[in-house]
Design a protein around this motif. Structure first.
Motif, PDB file in Angstrom:
ATOM      1  N   THR A 121      -2.829  37.187  16.385  1.00 15.21           N
ATOM      2  CA  THR A 121      -3.312  36.733  15.081  1.00 15.21           C
ATOM      3  C   THR A 121      -3.859  35.316  15.138  1.00 15.21           C
ATOM      4  N   GLU A 122      -3.226  34.465  15.948  1.00 11.26           N
ATOM      5  CA  GLU A 122      -3.740  33.096  16.077  1.00 11.26           C
ATOM      6  C   GLU A 122      -5.172  33.096  16.601  1.00 11.26           C
ATOM      7  N   ASP A 123      -5.445  33.952  17.579  1.00  7.66           N
ATOM      8  CA  ASP A 123      -6.801  34.033  18.124  1.00  7.66           C
ATOM      9  C   ASP A 123      -7.784  34.484  17.056  1.00  7.66           C
ATOM     10  N   ILE A 124      -7.349  35.398  16.190  1.00  8.82           N
ATOM     11  CA  ILE A 124      -8.233  35.887  15.126  1.00  8.82           C
ATOM     12  C   ILE A 124      -8.575  34.759  14.162  1.00  8.82           C
ATOM     13  N   VAL A 125      -7.573  33.980  13.781  1.00 12.41           N
ATOM     14  CA  VAL A 125      -7.818  32.868  12.856  1.00 12.41           C
ATOM     15  C   VAL A 125      -8.734  31.834  13.493  1.00 12.41           C
ATOM     16  N   ARG A 126      -8.431  31.432  14.722  1.00  9.96           N
ATOM     17  CA  ARG A 126      -9.236  30.402  15.380  1.00  9.96           C
ATOM     18  C   ARG A 126     -10.671  30.877  15.618  1.00  9.96           C
ATOM     19  N   ARG A 154       4.389  29.211  11.048  1.00 10.09           N
ATOM     20  CA  ARG A 154       4.009  27.802  11.171  1.00 10.09           C
ATOM     21  C   ARG A 154       2.852  27.636  12.156  1.00 10.09           C
ATOM     22  N   ARG A 155       2.858  28.425  13.228  1.00 10.63           N
ATOM     23  CA  ARG A 155       1.754  28.363  14.188  1.00 10.63           C
ATOM     24  C   ARG A 155       0.452  28.818  13.548  1.00 10.63           C
ATOM     25  N   LEU A 156       0.520  29.872  12.732  1.00 12.88           N
ATOM     26  CA  LEU A 156      -0.685  30.341  12.043  1.00 12.88           C
ATOM     27  C   LEU A 156      -1.173  29.304  11.032  1.00 12.88           C
ATOM     28  N   GLU A 157      -0.248  28.709  10.328  1.00 10.80           N
ATOM     29  CA  GLU A 157      -0.631  27.666   9.357  1.00 10.80           C
ATOM     30  C   GLU A 157      -1.250  26.478  10.063  1.00 10.80           C
ATOM     31  N   SER A 158      -0.734  26.164  11.256  1.00 13.88           N
ATOM     32  CA  SER A 158      -1.312  25.071  12.036  1.00 13.88           C
ATOM     33  C   SER A 158      -2.729  25.408  12.475  1.00 13.88           C
ATOM     34  N   ALA A 159      -2.938  26.662  12.905  1.00 16.23           N
ATOM     35  CA  ALA A 159      -4.277  27.089  13.316  1.00 16.23           C
ATOM     36  C   ALA A 159      -5.250  27.069  12.153  1.00 16.23           C
ATOM     37  N   ALA A 160      -4.730  27.302  10.940  1.00 12.35           N
ATOM     38  CA  ALA A 160      -5.590  27.357   9.752  1.00 12.35           C
ATOM     39  C   ALA A 160      -5.787  25.996   9.099  1.00 12.35           C
TER      40      ALA A 160
END
Length: 295
Positions: A121-126, A154-160
Motif C-alpha cells: 500500500t505504501e508503494d501505491i500511495v507514493r 503511521r507509515r501510510l500517513e507518513s507517505a501521504a
C-alpha cells in the motif's frame, strides 16, 4: 462461489441442496473439536479427508496445494465472481466527486480491501503522488480498507504527508453504497502483492466490475486475469504505468471495456451455474456409490 449462489433468487433450492451436501460430507469424516495448535498443513489434510471433492478459487490457489492432496480428491477450479456495476456517465462521476469532496479534474487512483505490507500500500500511495512530480498530473489517491496495525497506518500517513490534500485513508472497511460510489468516481485502481496470498482478489474484482482500468502485480494469482482487463507490471514501474494511463484515454477505455467483458463472463449467475454443475456431478457420483453398495 456459494455466496454467489445465495444471492440469486432462483438459487435458493440449490443453496439448500448445497448445505445438505456439505453436511453429508462432514458426516463422512471424524468429528473432532477444533485444535488451536493444528498446523495449516494438518488442517488442510483434515479438510481433504472429510471431503469427497474440492472447489478451488483459481489455478494459482490450486498450484499451492501439495501434490499429495491433489492426488487424493477431485479438485475443480472456479473463478471468484464479479459484481458488475458498469462504467458511470461523466455527469454521475462529477456528482459523486462533489459529494465526497474530490477535485473534479483529479486523476483518482483507488485501492481497496484489508491493507497490510503484503498489499504494498505504501508503494501505491507514493507512486500515485509521484504523478504530481513526474508528470504534473493532478493525482488523488484513495485507500479504502481496514488498516488494523497502528504502526503500518503511521507509515501510510507518513507517505501521504507530502500531499495530505491529495490522499484519503479510510478509518476502516468501506462497504455498500460508499464503496460503490468511490469506485465509480475513480479513474484507475491498483492492486499489488509482495508475495502470494493464494487466490484472486475480491477488491480487484469489484474494481473490474465498476469498469475501472486496473494495474496489478503481473504474477501470483493476478497472472490469471486477462491482459485485456488489467495492466500487469513487475516490482517497479507503477508511477510510469499510471502516467501512461493518465495520458492515454484510449488505453483507459480499452481496459475498461476489457474489465466489463471479464465482469460479464464471471458474473454471480455464471459462477453459480458452474458451481451448480460441479455439485450435480458430485451428487450423482455419490448416488452411484450408494447404488453400488446396495447392489
Amino acid at each position: 462461489a456459494v455466496g454467489g449462489v445465495a444471492r440469486l433468487g432462483w438459487g435458493r433450492p440449490l443453496v439448500r441442496r448445497v448445505a445438505g451436501f456439505f453436511r453429508g460430507l462432514a458426516a463422512a469424516g471424524t468429528r473432532r473439536a477444533p485444535d488451536a495448535d493444528l498446523s495449516v498443513e494438518a488442517l488442510l489434510s483434515r479438510i481433504v479427508d472429510c471431503s469427497r471433492s474440492m472447489v478451488v478459487l483459481g489455478e494459482h490457489a490450486k498450484s499451492l496445494l501439495a501434490p499429495s492432496h491433489l492426488a487424493r480428491r477431485d479438485f475443480d477450479v472456479v473463478p471468484l465472481y464479479v459484481r458488475g456495476t458498469g462504467t458511470p456517465a461523466a455527469a454521475e462521476k462529477a456528482r459523486l466527486r462533489r459529494r465526497y469532496g474530490i477535485p473534479a479534474g483529479a486523476f483518482v487512483v483507488t485501492t481497496t480491501g484489508f491493507q497490510a505490507p503484503v498489499k504494498r500500500t505504501e508503494d501505491i500511495v507514493r507512486a500515485s503522488l509521484g504523478l504530481l512530480d513526474s508528470g504534473n498530473a493532478p493525482a488523488f489517491v484513495q485507500v479504502l480498507g481496514e488498516i488494523s496495525d497502528p504502526g503500518f497506518r503511521r507509515r501510510l500517513e507518513s507517505a501521504a504527508r507530502k500531499r495530505a490534500d491529495a490522499v484519503y485513508l479510510s478509518d476502516g472497511f468501506v462497504e455498500g453504497g460508499e464503496l460503490r460510489d468511490r469506485l465509480l468516481l475513480s479513474d484507475a485502481a491498483v492492486y499489488l502483492r509482495a508475495w502470494s496470498t493464494g487466490g484472486p482478489s475480491a477488491g480487484l474484482n469489484d474494481a473490474l466490475g465498476a469498469g475501472l482500468p486496473c494495474v496489478v502485480t503481473g504474477a501470483l494469482g493476478f497472472s490469471e486475469y486477462p491482459d485485456s482487463a488489467v495492466l500487469k507490471i513487475g516490482d517497479e514501474g507503477l508511477t510510469e504505468a499510471l502516467l501512461a494511463l493518465y495520458h492515454d484515454p484510449a488505453a483507459r477505455a480499452a481496459y475498461a471495456a476489457g474489465a466489463e467483458r471479464f465482469a460479464a463472463a464471471n458474473s454471480p449467475e455464471a459462477v453459480a451455474a458452474r458451481l451448480g454443475g460441479i455439485l450435480e456431478r458430485a451428487s450423482a457420483a455419490r448416488k452411484e456409490e450408494r447404488t453400488a453398495v446396495l447392489s
